[in-house]
Design an enzyme around this catalytic site. Structure first.
Site, PDB file in Angstrom:
ATOM      1  N   THR A   1      -2.196   2.519   6.195  1.00 14.11           N
ATOM      2  CA  THR A   1      -1.672   0.998   5.914  1.00 14.11           C
ATOM      3  C   THR A   1      -1.427  -0.045   6.780  1.00 14.11           C
ATOM      4  O   THR A   1      -1.100   0.439   7.938  1.00 14.11           O
ATOM      5  CB  THR A   1      -0.320   1.397   5.273  1.00 14.11           C
ATOM      6  OG1 THR A   1       0.111   0.124   4.608  1.00 14.11           O
ATOM      7  CG2 THR A   1       0.565   1.967   6.081  1.00 14.11           C
TER       8      THR A   1
ATOM      9  N   THR B   1       0.601  -1.344   0.002  1.00 15.71           N
ATOM     10  CA  THR B   1       0.067  -0.080   0.208  1.00 15.71           C
ATOM     11  C   THR B   1       0.931   1.274   0.066  1.00 15.71           C
ATOM     12  O   THR B   1       1.950   1.364   0.568  1.00 15.71           O
ATOM     13  CB  THR B   1      -0.801   0.042   1.133  1.00 15.71           C
ATOM     14  OG1 THR B   1      -1.699  -1.224   1.201  1.00 15.71           O
ATOM     15  CG2 THR B   1      -1.689   1.181   1.252  1.00 15.71           C
TER      16      THR B   1
END
Lengths: 131, 177
Positions: free
Chosen positions: A51, A1
């Site tokens: 994330t 991510t």
């Protein structure tokens, strides 16, 4: 991510996040990234990108909770992010980056590491992976 | 402060025993993305342009799990998600399950700015992309050898487990962004 948050010279805040998800994810599984308020959020108070373990981030509506904590309690970005990282999430769950309307930056995680970097107009620069 | 920017490239278990050459590549990737954001904001650009351009840079970097370099699904493909939000208007755009859009966050921004909607998924998101000028690629574009080998190891571990319950547990233990 991956993600980014920014404050521009007109005082506008923005957040963006993008991901491939988790390895071996099952058909149709979606994590926190595209869920507005969970993995990505921006308002007049702060911009936040997350994330980590998507399901945990979603359960705590994490990015929005950071901004709301600031707005409703008067806490700083650092304090609000710390609240979510340490009191709402479990160790190993996630990391966040955020910037507030004054240009204060916070990057916190309860994982072993997070690839992260920041810079402001005053020249304060950070590029880090571990604590 | 006049402007500020922060970015991340994922969090989780990152071994401190990474070879120096690999560490250097990650630091260089972060520096490159930071520079992109700095140039936008220093020249008076918008926060939206800054975050989109920074995320595009990270999506194009095969080191990070987004865009090129994305992890593999259980089916051995790549499915990408992205979102963007403008704090000054509360406008937002999001897409999930993309398979052929090179830079998903740019499609999310088009959803935010050019549609009446916020969130498109899967086949619908791909159809929406057909109506825009976003760059398209074959799903193989997102493939990297490192992620492929990681996926193969995951498949081997999963198939070694004997029951669905233990397989689910194994997947839970490996959930990181």
């Amino acid at each position: 991510t991956v993600g980014a948050v920014a404050l521009d010279s007109e005082g506008r805040l923005a957040a963006a996040t993008s991901t491939g998800g988790m390895t071996n994810k099952q058909f149709g599984r979606v994590g926190d990234v595209p869920i507005i308020g969970s993995g990505t959020f921006a308002n007049h108070v702060a911009a936040v990108s997350a994330t980590g373990w998507g399901e945990q981030i979603m359960r705590n509506v994490s990015a929005n909770t950071i901004a709301n904590h600031m707005e409703f309690t008067g806490s700083s970005l650092e304090e609000a992010m710390n609240f979510v990282v340490t009191e709402r999430l479990n160790p190993g769950d996630a990391g966040f980056i955020g910037v507030d309307s004054l240009g204060n930056i916070s990057m916190q995680m309860n994982t072993a590491g997070m690839f992260r970097a920041s810079l402001d107009a005053d020249g304060n620069r950070t590029v880090m992976i571990w604590q | 402060k006049e402007w500020a920017i922060a970015l991340h490239g994922g969090a989780g278990t990152i071994s401190q025993d990474l070879p120096d050459s690999v560490k250097a590549r990650y630091y260089a990737g972060l520096e490159e993305a930071l520079r992109v954001g700095e140039l936008v904001l220093r020249d008076g650009g918008t926060a939206l342009d800054a975050v989109e351009n920074v995320v595009n840079t990270l999506e194009d970097n095969p080191l990070f799990n987004a865009g090129r370099g994305a992890v593999f699904t259980a089916e051995g493909r790549h499915e990408l998600d992205a979102a963007i939000m403008d704090g000054s208007t509360l406008a937002a755009g999001a897409v999930t399950g993309l398979t052929t859009v090179k830079n998903p966050v740019s499609l999310a921004r088009i959803v935010m700015q050019e549609s009446r909607h916020i969130f498109f998924s899967g086949v619908g998101a791909e159809e929406y992309a057909d109506q825009t000028s976003v760059e398209r690629v074959d799903n193989d574009y997102f493939h990297t050898q490192n992620r492929y080998e990681q996926w193969q190891r995951s498949q081997e571990q999963a198939s070694a487990e004997s029951t669905p319950m233990t397989m689910e547990k194994w997947i839970e233990d490996s959930k990181f962004g």
